[in-house]
Design a protein around this motif. Sequence first.
Motif, PDB file in Angstrom:
ATOM      1  N   ARG A   1       6.978 -56.877  24.436  1.00 31.97           N
ATOM      2  CA  ARG A   1       8.356 -56.532  24.092  1.00 31.97           C
ATOM      3  C   ARG A   1       9.217 -56.384  25.352  1.00 31.97           C
ATOM      4  O   ARG A   1       8.725 -56.184  26.452  1.00 31.97           O
ATOM      5  N   GLY A   2      10.522 -56.462  25.168  1.00 34.43           N
ATOM      6  CA  GLY A   2      11.466 -56.234  26.250  1.00 34.43           C
ATOM      7  C   GLY A   2      11.343 -57.254  27.372  1.00 34.43           C
ATOM      8  O   GLY A   2      10.995 -58.423  27.152  1.00 34.43           O
TER       9      GLY A   2
ATOM     10  N   SER B   1       6.849 -47.022  23.970  1.00 36.08           N
ATOM     11  CA  SER B   1       8.055 -46.558  24.660  1.00 36.08           C
ATOM     12  C   SER B   1       7.844 -45.249  25.415  1.00 36.08           C
ATOM     13  O   SER B   1       8.741 -44.778  26.118  1.00 36.08           O
TER      14      SER B   1
END
Length: 280
Positions: free
Chosen positions: A183-184, A104
């Motif tokens: 992810r995401g 992140s």
Amino acid sequence: MKTDIRGISHNSATWIVAVSLMMASSAEASNERVNAFFEAQGCAIGPSTIAAAIVDGIDLPTIQAYAKTVRADPKTVVTGDWLVLAPDACTIRPPVVKSEIAMSDPEVIQNLSAIDAYAKDGDIGCFLNGDGLVASLETSRKWTNDEALLKYLRFLSASISSGELSFYSPDPLHTPPGFIATRGKCAETPRMPDIVHSHDLLVRHFDALIRADAAGGASCDDDTVPSWKFNEVAQRIFGYKPLNAFLGSEIRFMAIGGGWFDGTTARRQGSPRPPLCHYK
């Protein structure tokens, strides 16, 4: 004061029993700590992991006593100066790495490709630009190039172990353009179910994969880690062909960043050590 037939007072006997129980409890706690430490080192006891244990505060006599017990187990693998604990005594799990870099972090995000950047080659997904990330970290965190490279290796190990990154291709003749983020919005790719399933298999069968490959062609002397027969080993363990033709490469990246290669520096990947391989 009452005394038994041996002339020991009941109070003294109670004190002796209490001390004995305390000593036994202390010894058990010590063994648990030693076992937990070496489990995190891949269930391997050898020169570099012993040195690391001493740095961690475990004294040498305790380690030597533990190693003596381990060596007495007929299932323990002895290779070179190393002992690899038996499967029923220790489970080999992916390296546990504390990384100073997270998926992140802005430096990581800005070095992920657009999801269709490699579409013309059949690769859909967000791929990490490793060189770009290292350069970004040098600038934003004022790390030297060596610091950034070593922390990048730890980040790769931690992120592959957690399943946040994968070095994935179903075709051994098609090398992926980089590590794919899982992810995401980056996960919106047709291959993501297979990537996730491949990672689940890797974690679930990690112990069996490492032990089987080390017992076969994975040599510490020649740095054949994983062995060139690794996919055959994985197929035998899974019961079918591995979804990821580069599963062995993932293990190698995890091991280097996780400290399972001795002598790793920013300029040298180091040498593999047990449990990844055996000495001739």
